[in-house]
Scaffold this motif. Structure first.
Motif, PDB file in Angstrom:
ATOM      1  N   ALA A   1       0.837  -1.209   0.000  1.00 22.43           N
ATOM      2  CA  ALA A   1       0.000   0.000   0.000  1.00 22.43           C
ATOM      3  C   ALA A   1       0.871   1.258   0.000  1.00 22.43           C
ATOM      4  N   ILE A   2       1.955   1.234   0.776  1.00 19.60           N
ATOM      5  CA  ILE A   2       2.886   2.372   0.788  1.00 19.60           C
ATOM      6  C   ILE A   2       3.475   2.569  -0.604  1.00 19.60           C
ATOM      7  N   SER A   3       3.899   1.457  -1.211  1.00 15.39           N
ATOM      8  CA  SER A   3       4.528   1.544  -2.538  1.00 15.39           C
ATOM      9  C   SER A   3       3.574   2.168  -3.548  1.00 15.39           C
ATOM     10  N   ILE A   4       2.337   1.684  -3.564  1.00 14.41           N
ATOM     11  CA  ILE A   4       1.374   2.182  -4.547  1.00 14.41           C
ATOM     12  C   ILE A   4       1.037   3.647  -4.274  1.00 14.41           C
ATOM     13  N   GLY A   5       0.908   4.002  -3.014  1.00 12.11           N
ATOM     14  CA  GLY A   5       0.636   5.399  -2.666  1.00 12.11           C
ATOM     15  C   GLY A   5       1.734   6.322  -3.172  1.00 12.11           C
ATOM     16  N   ALA A   6       2.994   5.914  -2.948  1.00 14.40           N
ATOM     17  CA  ALA A   6       4.124   6.747  -3.391  1.00 14.40           C
ATOM     18  C   ALA A   6       4.143   6.855  -4.909  1.00 14.40           C
ATOM     19  N   LEU A   7       3.865   5.746  -5.592  1.00  6.42           N
ATOM     20  CA  LEU A   7       3.858   5.770  -7.062  1.00  6.42           C
ATOM     21  C   LEU A   7       2.714   6.645  -7.579  1.00  6.42           C
ATOM     22  N   ALA A   8       1.577   6.576  -6.890  1.00  2.00           N
ATOM     23  CA  ALA A   8       0.433   7.393  -7.309  1.00  2.00           C
ATOM     24  C   ALA A   8       0.758   8.882  -7.200  1.00  2.00           C
ATOM     25  N   ALA A   9       1.653   9.228  -6.249  1.00  2.00           N
ATOM     26  CA  ALA A   9       2.034  10.635  -6.076  1.00  2.00           C
ATOM     27  C   ALA A   9       3.170  11.023  -7.018  1.00  2.00           C
ATOM     28  N   GLY A  10       3.611  10.089  -7.858  1.00  2.00           N
ATOM     29  CA  GLY A  10       4.580  10.445  -8.892  1.00  2.00           C
ATOM     30  C   GLY A  10       6.028  10.115  -8.593  1.00  2.00           C
ATOM     31  N   LEU A  11       6.266   9.118  -7.732  1.00  2.00           N
ATOM     32  CA  LEU A  11       7.648   8.745  -7.414  1.00  2.00           C
ATOM     33  C   LEU A  11       8.433   8.412  -8.694  1.00  2.00           C
ATOM     34  N   ASP A  12       9.678   8.927  -8.766  1.00  2.00           N
ATOM     35  CA  ASP A  12      10.540   8.670  -9.929  1.00  2.00           C
ATOM     36  C   ASP A  12      11.681   7.715  -9.603  1.00  2.00           C
ATOM     37  N   VAL A  13      12.296   7.918  -8.431  1.00  3.25           N
ATOM     38  CA  VAL A  13      13.535   7.198  -8.116  1.00  3.25           C
ATOM     39  C   VAL A  13      13.403   6.507  -6.770  1.00  3.25           C
ATOM     40  N   TYR A  14      13.770   5.223  -6.728  1.00  2.00           N
ATOM     41  CA  TYR A  14      13.796   4.482  -5.465  1.00  2.00           C
ATOM     42  C   TYR A  14      15.131   3.777  -5.351  1.00  2.00           C
ATOM     43  N   VAL A  15      15.826   3.971  -4.256  1.00  4.54           N
ATOM     44  CA  VAL A  15      17.069   3.241  -3.999  1.00  4.54           C
ATOM     45  C   VAL A  15      16.971   2.682  -2.595  1.00  4.54           C
ATOM     46  N   GLY A  16      17.145   1.366  -2.448  1.00  4.54           N
ATOM     47  CA  GLY A  16      16.996   0.766  -1.125  1.00  4.54           C
ATOM     48  C   GLY A  16      17.883  -0.446  -0.938  1.00  4.54           C
ATOM     49  N   TYR A  17      18.064  -0.814   0.320  1.00  7.70           N
ATOM     50  CA  TYR A  17      18.909  -1.954   0.697  1.00  7.70           C
ATOM     51  C   TYR A  17      18.025  -2.949   1.445  1.00  7.70           C
ATOM     52  N   PRO A  18      18.187  -4.260   1.192  1.00  6.89           N
ATOM     53  CA  PRO A  18      17.300  -5.228   1.844  1.00  6.89           C
ATOM     54  C   PRO A  18      17.400  -5.191   3.377  1.00  6.89           C
ATOM     55  N   ILE A  19      16.257  -5.145   4.043  1.00  9.71           N
ATOM     56  CA  ILE A  19      16.226  -5.227   5.506  1.00  9.71           C
ATOM     57  C   ILE A  19      14.790  -5.536   5.929  1.00  9.71           C
ATOM     58  N   SER A  20      14.639  -6.465   6.864  1.00 10.25           N
ATOM     59  CA  SER A  20      13.306  -6.771   7.400  1.00 10.25           C
ATOM     60  C   SER A  20      12.878  -5.648   8.323  1.00 10.25           C
ATOM     61  N   PRO A  21      11.632  -5.255   8.287  1.00  7.98           N
ATOM     62  CA  PRO A  21      10.544  -5.734   7.424  1.00  7.98           C
ATOM     63  C   PRO A  21      10.236  -4.781   6.253  1.00  7.98           C
ATOM     64  N   ALA A  22      11.274  -4.116   5.708  1.00 10.83           N
ATOM     65  CA  ALA A  22      11.024  -3.129   4.648  1.00 10.83           C
ATOM     66  C   ALA A  22      11.308  -3.691   3.259  1.00 10.83           C
ATOM     67  N   THR A  23      11.919  -4.864   3.176  1.00 16.06           N
ATOM     68  CA  THR A  23      12.339  -5.417   1.887  1.00 16.06           C
ATOM     69  C   THR A  23      11.222  -5.471   0.835  1.00 16.06           C
ATOM     70  N   PRO A  24       9.978  -5.828   1.212  1.00 19.38           N
ATOM     71  CA  PRO A  24       8.943  -5.895   0.176  1.00 19.38           C
ATOM     72  C   PRO A  24       8.767  -4.594  -0.610  1.00 19.38           C
ATOM     73  N   ILE A  25       9.099  -3.457  -0.014  1.00 21.56           N
ATOM     74  CA  ILE A  25       8.976  -2.191  -0.746  1.00 21.56           C
ATOM     75  C   ILE A  25      10.045  -2.141  -1.847  1.00 21.56           C
ATOM     76  N   LEU A  26      11.264  -2.563  -1.518  1.00 19.68           N
ATOM     77  CA  LEU A  26      12.336  -2.645  -2.524  1.00 19.68           C
ATOM     78  C   LEU A  26      11.911  -3.570  -3.666  1.00 19.68           C
ATOM     79  N   ILE A  27      11.372  -4.731  -3.312  1.00 18.55           N
ATOM     80  CA  ILE A  27      10.975  -5.706  -4.330  1.00 18.55           C
ATOM     81  C   ILE A  27       9.862  -5.136  -5.210  1.00 18.55           C
TER      82      ILE A  27
END
Lengths: 568, 288
Positions: free
Chosen positions: A203-229
């Protein structure tokens, strides 16, 4: 006997035994037929093995907490049974795998899940054996399960459908041969709006994309990894960029670089990564660069409790860097708010030209929940004010927000992490440090929005949770209200800056009780710094609040305050 | 962004090698822009923390964009700026402490990605701004304020290190020859991929080694730098390896890989293979 409004099923066993899929499947089936469903899971930080449990709460009305106790425990091994039997409700039932025999008796029966699945024709139908038994126990029409199977599997062939049908029948048969019932569930009231079954992180990912996100850079870590994926899979169009970095230090600096270059940029992490990002967040604040940092909280400090839930990063999120700063924070309290909060965080960053922290938590991130279908038309993407003039621009002039030049266009300046003058050159003049510090803090005003929940506002004592404790607190509040306890309710996902009118109201209260999952009482402390008489109700177990515990603790704290008021 | 700004109170010491590097970078940017007919404001200089990083405030003439960030993180900032905006020409300026000590962890990943940025590294073999501590390129045994009894670490050979991790363009320069250095930097900018121009840029206050670098015939001091021989094949990795491990320091282009796609080219290729879903389409996956 009145019918049940809801029930909780917990599946407990070893990691890798399909425990997670079982509760999600149940939630999906229930939501499909019109119930409201919410899962909760907690598992060890390893791939296979280790005690794992997940649960689903099924209800006739929307629910926002994992509930109080367990009505049906599906125990796949002895350890799971021993660990969870204490959480059973009075009339709770245990279904255990016949591979072991519990050393006590009571409302329980064994089933050879895998053997029955094999007999049904497909070992993968073990989940459906459980479902059949469950449906019988709660009096849920088997037709719901059968329809779900047909909808889901018919395209893959009649054989799979038949095997699943048989598996369901085996489960029903076995449960029916016992005399146990946990009370019939009320029939579902199917919502008349479109729904989505979604996890907090998605839901966070889709919300950010809906607001026009262009660039995402992330490093794997629980429990945030699904956003990177999610971003790696979806943020790939022209002008978009998603990348797995080599560290959180690289992540934060990269999104600051992208934000500087004119892009909407975000990263997501958890406590340890967030700590590493501190200096970079300070840079974004200092150089006035829009960017969003999602911190999906887990237990801390250090490696802490990687797969448990906690709300203990609030103070860190307010001042993640050294020096004077107060970072804007949005803390969603439900899966739905994860969506709107994700979009709002991007908008805030653009609006005030600086870093924004979206503070989620493990229990929201991993929760699958049916919510009204997110409305894309409600998201109005904001774009930063950009400089459109000629060269020679004083980017950091004045005491308030000013248009930001974009590389490639006139208005070249130095974005500077050292204290600087109006053109961005390093300086140590006291007058400049005063001007720039004032300027940076003044911009927070642009984020003040009087959006918050309020109820029964005349009561002298209020309950005000934050983040993921909203669900359990709201349930406790509703029960107390039904008992006739006079309490006010306040809630806002805008944590910093807080809605000014909300603060005005809170300051007038005799006492504001703040349920939160940390030792220090961090949000209560923040409220006190704003002149609110706030008192925390804390818990630091790595698990969410149970509504029934909150009912007692709120009642105790409120009556202690009233007694004190009388004796004075 | 001009030395005439009265509020800007930073100064390089007289004779600092960084003056020459600044001049060289100005030459390179001007030639690069006029050759490609692109505006100066399409260039971004990402500067590290240290004496060298102040270069970004001292560039004369028409101004490029600048970012003076935090210590050790020039490459990650440049990474985000470049991948967000591949149309920009992104140049990193940093010192040996910033780039090769605190920031070393970021060099190898960018080499593996072949990020299309050009790094100009000013190596004076010492931490100047904090007044004379040892750096990764300080020789073993040297006495500095933080190694009062002699440095216990071997010195890093930066050129050999860059070669070993697969940097796709490597050049070695000397600050006292700004025209030549400008050409090396321009070649680095022209290179499609990750380029490093490593510059010997002496510190007159804490590590004045001008005499050792260029030699002094009167005192019988042999120069320790030499020009890369004309016959050196810059595409020959083995030859480059020998060159950077010679007894003296070569000046010139050391190595250039051929036919290695940049990260943004790889990304463009990926876009051609993958179906992009709109946010609306993504949302439908969750709807039931």
């Amino acid at each position: 006997m009145a019918k049940r409004q809801d029930f909780v099923v917990r599946f407990a066993g070893e990691g890798g035994q399909g425990v997670v899929t079982a509760s999600e499947a149940l939630a999906r089936i229930a939501a499909d037929v019109g119930y409201h469903a919410l899962t909760f899971s907690t598992f060890p930080s390893q791939i296979l093995g280790g005690p794992t449990w997940t649960q689903a709460r099924i209800s006739t009305t929307p629910v926002l907490s994992p509930g109080d106790s367990v009505d049906v425990l599906v125990a796949l091994n002895e350890e799971a049974y021993e660990t969870h039997k204490e959480d059973l409700s009075e009339d709770g039932v245990v279904i255990y795998d016949s591979s072991f025999t519990p050393n006590s008796s009571g409302r329980m029966f064994g089933m050879p899940f895998d053997d029955l699945a094999k007999q049904a024709g497909d070992i993968r139908t073990a989940n459906m054996v459980m479902m059949g038994a469950l449906a019988n126990l709660v009096g849920m029409p088997v037709k719901f399960l059968q329809d779900f199977i047909v909808n889901r599997y018919l395209s893959r062939g009649q054989a799979i459908v038949d095997a699943n049908m048989k598996a369901i029948a085996f489960g029903v048969e076995r449960a029916a041969s016992t005399t146990f019932q946990i009370g019939e569930l009320e029939p579902p009231i199917k919502p008349n709006y479109k729904q989505a079954m979604i996890r907090g992180n998605d839901a966070i990912s889709i919300g950010a994309l809906a607001a026009g996100l262009d660039v995402y850079v992330g490093y794997p870590i629980s429990p945030a990894t699904p956003i990177l994926i999610y971003m790696e899979r979806n943020l790939i169009g022209s002008g978009k960029f998603a990348y797995q970095s080599s560290s959180e230090i690289e992540s934060i600096a990269a999104i600051v670089g992208a934000g500087y270059a004119g892009k909407k940029a975000m990263t997501a992490t958890a406590g340890p990564g967030f700590t590493l990002m501190g200096e970079g967040i300070g840079l974004a604040w200092m150089a006035e660069i829009p960017c969003v940092i999602v911190n999906v909280q887990r237990g801390g400090p250090a490696t802490g409790l990687p797969t448990k839930t906690e709300q203990s990063d609030l103070m860190t999120a307010l001042t993640p860097a050294h020096g004077d700063q107060l970072i804007p924070i949005i803390a969603p309290g439900t899966v739905e708010e994860c969506y709107y909060g994700g979009a709002l965080a991007i908008n805030w960053a653009e609006r005030y030209q600086g870093p924004v922290v979206l503070l989620s938590e493990h229990s929201l991130a991993e929760r699958v929940q049916n919510i009204p279908k997110p409305d894309l038309s409600q998201i109005v993407p904001e774009v930063r004010a950009t400089y459109q003039g000629t060269n020679g621009y004083q980017r950091y002039d004045g005491y308030e927000l000013s248009p930001m030049p974009v590389p490639g266009k006139p208005g070249a300046y130095v974005a500077n992490g050292s204290e600087h003058d109006a053109m961005g050159d390093t300086t140590h003049l006291p007058s400049r440090h005063i001007q720039m510090t004032t300027r940076r803090f003044s911009k927070l005003k642009l984020l003040e929005e009087n959006v918050y929940e309020r109820e029964n506002t005349d009561a002298p004592i209020a309950v005000m949770p934050w983040g993921g404790s909203k669900g359990p607190a709201m349930e406790a509040y509703e029960r107390l209200k039904a008992q006739g306890t006079n309490l006010a309710w306040y809630y806002s996902m805008r944590i910093n800056p807080l809605p000014p009118k909300l603060l005005e109201e809170l300051r007038k209260k005799e006492l504001v009780l703040v349920p939160e999952l940390n030792y220090l009482g961090q949000f209560a402390s923040f409220l006190r710094s704003h002149g609110v008489n706030a008192q925390a109700i804390t818990q630091y177990t790595g698990l969410p609040f149970r509504p029934k515990d909150l009912v007692n603790r709120i009642k105790d704290a409120a009556s202690a305050a009233s007694r004190k008021a009388v004796s004075v | 962004m001009t030395s005439k700004n009265p509020e800007y109170d930073f100064k390089w010491c007289p004779g600092c090698g960084d003056f020459g590097v600044r001049r060289a970078l100005e030459f390179a940017l001007q030639d690069f822009c006029s050759y490609h007919e692109r505006p100066m404001n399409s260039n971004v200089i990402v500067a590290g923390i240290g004496c060298s990083g102040n270069l970004v405030h001292l560039v004369e003439g028409e101004q490029p964009y600048g970012f003076h960030g935090i210590h050790g993180r020039t490459l990650p900032i440049a990474f985000g700026a470049k991948m967000g905006r591949p149309d920009l020409n992104v140049v990193v300026v940093a010192g040996d402490g910033d780039f090769l000590s605190i920031g070393l962890e970021h060099v190898a990943p960018q080499a593996a990605r072949n990020l299309d940025v050009c790094c100009v590294i000013m190596d004076n073999g010492v931490y100047g701004l904090t007044k004379g501590q040892s750096s990764p390129t300080t020789d073993l045994g040297v006495i500095t304020s933080s190694t009062p009894y002699g440095k216990l670490e071997s010195d890093l050979n930066p050129l050999d290190y860059y070669l070993s991790i697969g940097v796709s363009f490597i050049a070695s320069g000397y600050s006292s020859k700004p025209k030549d250095l400008g050409k090396l930097i321009q070649a680095g900018m022209e290179h499609k991929g990750f380029s490093i121009v490593h510059v010997l840029s002496p510190c007159t206050t804490y590590n004045d080694n001008y005499e050792q670098l260029k030699g002094n015939a009167k005192k019988g001091i042999e120069p320790i730098i030499f020009d890369v021989p004309k016959e050196h094949d810059i595409h020959d990795r083995e030859a480059a390896h020998k060159l950077v491990n010679a007894a003296k320091i070569p000046i010139g282009v050391i190595y250039q890989a051929q036919g290695r796609p940049t990260l943004d080219q790889r990304l463009e290729d990926l876009r051609g293979r993958v179906k992009v879903r709109s946010v609306q389409e993504q949302l439908e996956v969750f709807v039931f």
